[in-house]
Design an enzyme around this catalytic site. Structure first.
Site, PDB file in Angstrom:
ATOM      1  N   ASP A  38      25.580  13.151  46.756  1.00  0.00           N
ATOM      2  CA  ASP A  38      26.805  13.546  47.504  1.00  0.00           C
ATOM      3  C   ASP A  38      27.537  12.490  47.888  1.00  0.00           C
ATOM      4  OD1 ASP A  38      26.241  16.227  47.203  1.00  0.00           O
ATOM      5  OD2 ASP A  38      25.192  16.569  49.159  1.00  0.00           O
ATOM      6  N   GLU A 115      25.964  29.119  59.047  1.00  0.00           N
ATOM      7  CA  GLU A 115      24.675  29.886  58.251  1.00  0.00           C
ATOM      8  C   GLU A 115      24.085  28.667  57.982  1.00  0.00           C
ATOM      9  OE1 GLU A 115      26.563  31.786  55.301  1.00  0.00           O
ATOM     10  OE2 GLU A 115      27.752  33.090  56.353  1.00  0.00           O
ATOM     11  N   LYS A 117      22.098  26.521  55.424  1.00  0.00           N
ATOM     12  CA  LYS A 117      22.471  25.972  54.080  1.00  0.00           C
ATOM     13  C   LYS A 117      20.989  26.088  53.160  1.00  0.00           C
ATOM     14  CE  LYS A 117      24.840  22.518  51.456  1.00  0.00           C
ATOM     15  NZ  LYS A 117      23.995  23.117  50.115  1.00  0.00           N
ATOM     16  N   ASP A 119      18.194  25.781  50.556  1.00  0.00           N
ATOM     17  CA  ASP A 119      18.071  24.798  49.479  1.00  0.00           C
ATOM     18  C   ASP A 119      17.466  25.371  48.223  1.00  0.00           C
ATOM     19  OD1 ASP A 119      18.319  22.537  48.076  1.00  0.00           O
ATOM     20  OD2 ASP A 119      16.643  21.423  49.246  1.00  0.00           O
ATOM     21  N   TYR A 231      25.104  35.994  50.880  1.00  0.00           N
ATOM     22  CA  TYR A 231      26.293  35.592  52.067  1.00  0.00           C
ATOM     23  C   TYR A 231      27.627  35.628  51.648  1.00  0.00           C
ATOM     24  CZ  TYR A 231      25.531  31.307  48.959  1.00  0.00           C
ATOM     25  OH  TYR A 231      25.645  30.284  48.094  1.00  0.00           O
ATOM     26  N   LYS A 319      25.290  18.394  56.502  1.00  0.00           N
ATOM     27  CA  LYS A 319      24.306  18.088  55.908  1.00  0.00           C
ATOM     28  C   LYS A 319      23.349  17.004  57.155  1.00  0.00           C
ATOM     29  CE  LYS A 319      24.695  18.764  51.336  1.00  0.00           C
ATOM     30  NZ  LYS A 319      24.056  17.869  50.358  1.00  0.00           N
ATOM     31  N   CYS A 413     -14.448   6.649  37.426  1.00  0.00           N
ATOM     32  CA  CYS A 413     -14.203   7.327  38.665  1.00  0.00           C
ATOM     33  C   CYS A 413     -14.180   6.164  39.751  1.00  0.00           C
ATOM     34  CB  CYS A 413     -15.299   8.286  39.106  1.00  0.00           C
ATOM     35  SG  CYS A 413     -15.483   8.794  40.728  1.00  0.00           S
ATOM     36  N   CYS A 416     -17.568   6.661  41.962  1.00  0.00           N
ATOM     37  CA  CYS A 416     -18.819   6.359  41.496  1.00  0.00           C
ATOM     38  C   CYS A 416     -18.991   5.487  40.167  1.00  0.00           C
ATOM     39  CB  CYS A 416     -19.803   7.654  41.392  1.00  0.00           C
ATOM     40  SG  CYS A 416     -19.023   8.421  39.818  1.00  0.00           S
ATOM     41  N   CYS A 431     -13.706  13.519  37.159  1.00  0.00           N
ATOM     42  CA  CYS A 431     -15.070  12.658  37.298  1.00  0.00           C
ATOM     43  C   CYS A 431     -16.056  13.938  37.220  1.00  0.00           C
ATOM     44  CB  CYS A 431     -15.225  12.130  38.485  1.00  0.00           C
ATOM     45  SG  CYS A 431     -17.089  11.660  38.726  1.00  0.00           S
ATOM     46  N   CYS A 436     -21.640  12.192  42.005  1.00  0.00           N
ATOM     47  CA  CYS A 436     -20.552  11.560  42.637  1.00  0.00           C
ATOM     48  C   CYS A 436     -20.535  11.485  44.477  1.00  0.00           C
ATOM     49  CB  CYS A 436     -19.254  11.712  42.049  1.00  0.00           C
ATOM     50  SG  CYS A 436     -17.818  10.840  42.609  1.00  0.00           S
TER      51      CYS A 436
HETATM   52  S1  IVH Z   1      29.126  29.213  50.767  1.00  0.00           S
HETATM   53  C1  IVH Z   1      32.804  29.032  48.709  1.00  0.00           C
HETATM   54  N1  IVH Z   1      26.884  29.758  52.260  1.00  0.00           N
HETATM   55  O1  IVH Z   1      25.315  25.447  48.975  1.00  0.00           O
HETATM   56  C2  IVH Z   1      31.713  29.507  49.315  1.00  0.00           C
HETATM   57  N2  IVH Z   1      26.884  28.389  50.382  1.00  0.00           N
HETATM   58  O2  IVH Z   1      26.734  22.760  48.782  1.00  0.00           O
HETATM   59  C3  IVH Z   1      30.702  28.181  49.124  1.00  0.00           C
HETATM   60  N3  IVH Z   1      24.485  27.381  49.951  1.00  0.00           N
HETATM   61  O3  IVH Z   1      26.773  26.024  45.814  1.00  0.00           O
HETATM   62  C4  IVH Z   1      29.208  28.396  49.217  1.00  0.00           C
HETATM   63  N4  IVH Z   1      23.501  28.404  51.559  1.00  0.00           N
HETATM   64  O4  IVH Z   1      24.654  27.115  46.308  1.00  0.00           O
HETATM   65  C5  IVH Z   1      27.414  29.060  51.333  1.00  0.00           C
HETATM   66  N5  IVH Z   1      24.848  30.107  53.404  1.00  0.00           N
HETATM   67  C6  IVH Z   1      25.681  29.584  52.477  1.00  0.00           C
HETATM   68  C7  IVH Z   1      24.826  28.485  51.785  1.00  0.00           C
HETATM   69  C8  IVH Z   1      25.409  27.970  50.569  1.00  0.00           C
HETATM   70  C9  IVH Z   1      23.161  27.676  50.594  1.00  0.00           C
HETATM   71  C10 IVH Z   1      24.731  26.523  48.763  1.00  0.00           C
HETATM   72  C11 IVH Z   1      25.240  27.276  47.732  1.00  0.00           C
HETATM   73  C12 IVH Z   1      26.642  26.178  47.436  1.00  0.00           C
HETATM   74  C13 IVH Z   1      26.084  24.832  47.944  1.00  0.00           C
HETATM   75  C14 IVH Z   1      27.189  24.067  48.140  1.00  0.00           C
END
Ligand code: IVH
Length: 677
Positions: A38, A115, A117, A119, A231, A319, A413, A416, A431, A436
């Site tokens: 990013d 919400e 985010k 991963d 979401y 982030k 190893c 041993c 081993c 051992c």
């Molecule tokens: S909203 C326009 N909500 O984060 C709407 N994204 O960095 C955009 N992601 O591509 C997405 N949790 O894969 C939204 N609660 C959440 C999310 C979420 C994970 C991911 C999603 C997006 C990426 C963007």
């Protein structure tokens, strides 16, 4: 920086981003963190912002990230599947709102939805008249890959909506967006099994989820513990909700899984407070999140703000500070596990990651070192997620000086000194010397651990003491230890010695399944241990089992069958088994059943447990009660016989009192068990 240099930097950034895009989206094998990616993109955008004349149509800033692979059918998304701009701190969040305020000052009066985010990976799910008909990856944002059969294997994905019979009627058309991910616990468990079977461990939950979703064989996908949260409503043939919170509610009433951790904030200060509070809280939830998503709740307002490139203005990703950092790889060490597997680990220049000083990190296996071309002296990227052991993501190639040294897997190893061997078709190096010391210690550690024979008071330190003092050379020697032996050891007095001998003796009444698991046969964990115990009922019968007998058991494949036969027929193991039998450590299902029958004092009684107990964990108290024939329920009803109440008992206690259910303290429970015996 002069203009020429700046331009060179721009070209360099583009090439770097291109390469990382490819690694991430096509190879599923990134070598830098998302956060670093990013930042590269942000730097590129900044330069391009200052010099719009340098922007070319092929710049990575100009595309909605992602690639469309040739392997799957294509699906056109009904609306662009957008991404999100990032903020890295509170100033970034305030600056976002200030920018929006210049476009539409109503944003200063509006509320926000926050919400987690997740991963994971974005998926787009299509429903027609309530039926799940198609699902796709994000692809390039306009066109995704059709992964419908794989998505069908995800248990929390509704195949028909509404899930509840009394839910609202499904619209003719509905397209929703969500994220597929793997819980950290499930991920650890998967890796534990892989290790046990001598197979390659998975690198990260996200990569594993990505690999599973895009696997061409959906039975493989089905075997992975994938989860889903949705979401966004991307398209709907009936009237769309006006707000984000309304959308989440609608999704939930249809029966979609929606995250529990949703916040509403009325001001940017509150947004900041909520986002920052999650930096600490992120470790408390069972899945990995890399930030929070802040969305303008009023969808009309949010949409009217428009899009910049691929990012909608009306939402932003906050982030978290990195749990990934770079540090020097000082050396590579090698551990010997209980099955003799050699595993490499990184010895690092100490570095703080998310509040913890990290000195070592896992390198997974020797193939991983080779694949990533990790060299001693490299600057490496290290990541810590949840409670997972820190791991090396990969080397930072740009930082190479030429002085780095390539690493070759050991030929002998490290403990041993005996030559090691590599089993065909497996990545692990073993081993195979049963004498051992590293293996002996790990073997005993496994034999006595909580999940196997649960010999209380025999931790790794004491195991090491016993082995180094030559008192114990294999697990069977534990049963011939006497008090004088133990008193010779540092730190042992009468009481400690008595207690240990008592718990060693008590392990003789553990069930056969645990005994088989405890032996440490490659590929034989708790589940296979249970299967073998059920099938053979005693060690003696198991000893005479052939490979064919074993392969006939459901869930046992040729590799495990071979490993069991090899282990049981190995002369050194035969000696150990002989010693165990002589010592009376020779469980059978029959013996356990007889014992259990005697102990069924809670038979027919229903218990509920609430509050904090002192001597038991929740699992232990459940095992205690069920072990004596009782049943444990989670809620109090008229059918409950006893409520076991610990400290800070809440509503369950009140309800039990109302219903006249008998209430027991922890000590009363134990007494009851004793009295009845
Ligand atoms: S909203 C326009 N909500 O984060 C709407 N994204 O960095 C955009 N992601 O591509 C997405 N949790 O894969 C939204 N609660 C959440 C999310 C979420 C994970 C991911 C999603 C997006 C990426 C963007």
């Amino acid at each position: 920086m002069n203009e020429e240099k700046l331009y060179q930097q721009l070209i360099h950034l583009r090439a770097q981003i291109q390469e990382h895009n490819y690694r991430y989206h096509v190879l599923d094998a990134p070598i830098i963190s998302d956060l670093e990616y990013d930042r590269l993109l942000l730097e590129l955008r900044e330069i391009e912002g200052r010099h719009p004349e340098w922007v070319t149509p092929d710049s990575p800033s100009q595309r909605v990230g992602g690639f469309v692979s040739e392997r799957f059918e294509k699906v056109a998304h009904p609306a662009p599947i957008l991404s999100l701009a990032n903020a890295f701190d509170r100033d970034g969040l305030s600056a976002w709102l200030d920018r929006l305020g210049k476009i539409d000052p109503r944003v200063f009066e509006t509320d926000f939805v926050i919400e987690p985010k997740l991963d994971g990976l974005t998926v787009v799910l299509h429903y027609e008249n309530g039926l799940f008909v198609r699902g796709a990856t994000r692809g390039d944002g306009d066109i995704g890959e059709d992964i419908t059969p794989n998505l069908r294997t995800i248990k929390s994905l509704p195949l028909r909506i509404p899930v509840a019979p009394d839910g609202p009627p499904a619209p003719g058309n509905l397209v929703v967006r969500g994220e597929v991910f793997i819980n950290l616990d499930d991920f650890d468990e998967m890796n534990r099994r892989q290790e046990e079977a001598g197979e390659k461990v998975y690198q990260t939950p996200r990569n594993t989820a990505a690999g599973a979703l895009r696997n061409l064989d959906s039975t493989v996908t089905a075997s992975r513990p994938l989860r889903l949260y949705v979401y966004t409503i991307v398209a709907m043939s009936t009237e769309m909700p006006m707000t984000q919170i309304g959308s989440l509610e609608v999704l939930q009433t249809f029966g979609f899984p929606v995250s529990d951790h949703i916040h509403i904030a009325n001001s940017i200060q509150e947004v900041i407070r909520v986002c920052e509070s999650w930096i600490e809280k992120r470790d408390e939830i069972p899945f990995e999140i890399d930030g929070m998503v802040v969305k303008i709740n009023d969808l009309g307002l949010a949409n009217s703000l428009g899009v910049v490139g691929k990012d909608p203005r009306g939402a932003i990703a906050y982030k978290f500070p990195a749990k990934e950092v770079s540090t020097m790889l000082l050396d590579i060490g090698v551990n010997v596990g209980r099955t003799g597997v050699l595993t490499p680990y990184a010895i690092l220049e100490p570095v703080e990651i998310g509040g913890v000083i990290v000195r070592q990190a896992t390198l997974h296996n020797f193939d991983f070192i080779q694949e990533k071309d990790i060299r001693i002296g490299d600057r490496v990227l290290v990541k810590r997620a949840g409670d997972v052991i820190p791991y090396v993501v990969g080397p930072i190639l740009e930082a190479r000086t030429g002085d780095e040294q390539e690493f070759s897997p050991p030929k002998v190893c490290p403990t041993c000194g005996e030559p090691v061997s590599r089993i065909e078709g497996e990545v692990a190096i073993y081993c195979i010397n049963p004498a051992c010391p590293a293996q002996i210690i790990r073997n005993i550690e496994h034999f006595v651990s909580r999940s196997t024979l649960d010999i209380v008071g025999l931790g790794i330190k004491i195991v090491e003491q016993l082995v180094h003092a030559n008192l114990v050379g294999d697990v069977a020697d534990l049963y011939t230890l006497n008090k004088d032996d133990l008193l010779m050891l540092e730190g042992f007095a009468e009481k400690k010695a008595d207690n240990l001998l008592e718990s060693i003796e008590a392990s003789k009444s553990q069930p056969l399944s645990k005994f088989i698991f405890a032996l440490g046969i490659r590929g034989v964990g708790e589940v296979v241990g249970n299967d073998l115990a059920r099938e053979f009922q005693s060690v003696d019968t198991l000893l005479s089992a052939t490979r064919e007998d074993l392969e006939g058991i459901e869930g046992i494949g040729p590799n495990i069958a071979q490993a069991v036969v090899d282990w049981l027929s190995h002369p050194a193991n035969r000696v150990i088994l002989g010693k165990l039998k002589n010592a009376g450590m020779w469980p059978s299902v029959q013996a356990s059943a007889a014992k259990e029958e005697m102990n069924q004092v809670f038979l027919g009684k229903t218990f509920v447990v609430t509050g904090t107990l002192e001597a038991f964990t929740r699992t232990e108290v459940k095992e205690f009660i069920t072990g004596m024939g009782g049943k444990v329920n989670s809620s109090v009803s008229a059918k409950t016989d006893y409520l076991v109440a610990g400290a800070n008992a809440g509503s369950k206690l009140t309800k039990a009192q109302e219903l006249g259910v008998q209430i027991l303290s922890e000590s009363e429970l134990k007494e009851m068990a004793r009295d009845e015996l």
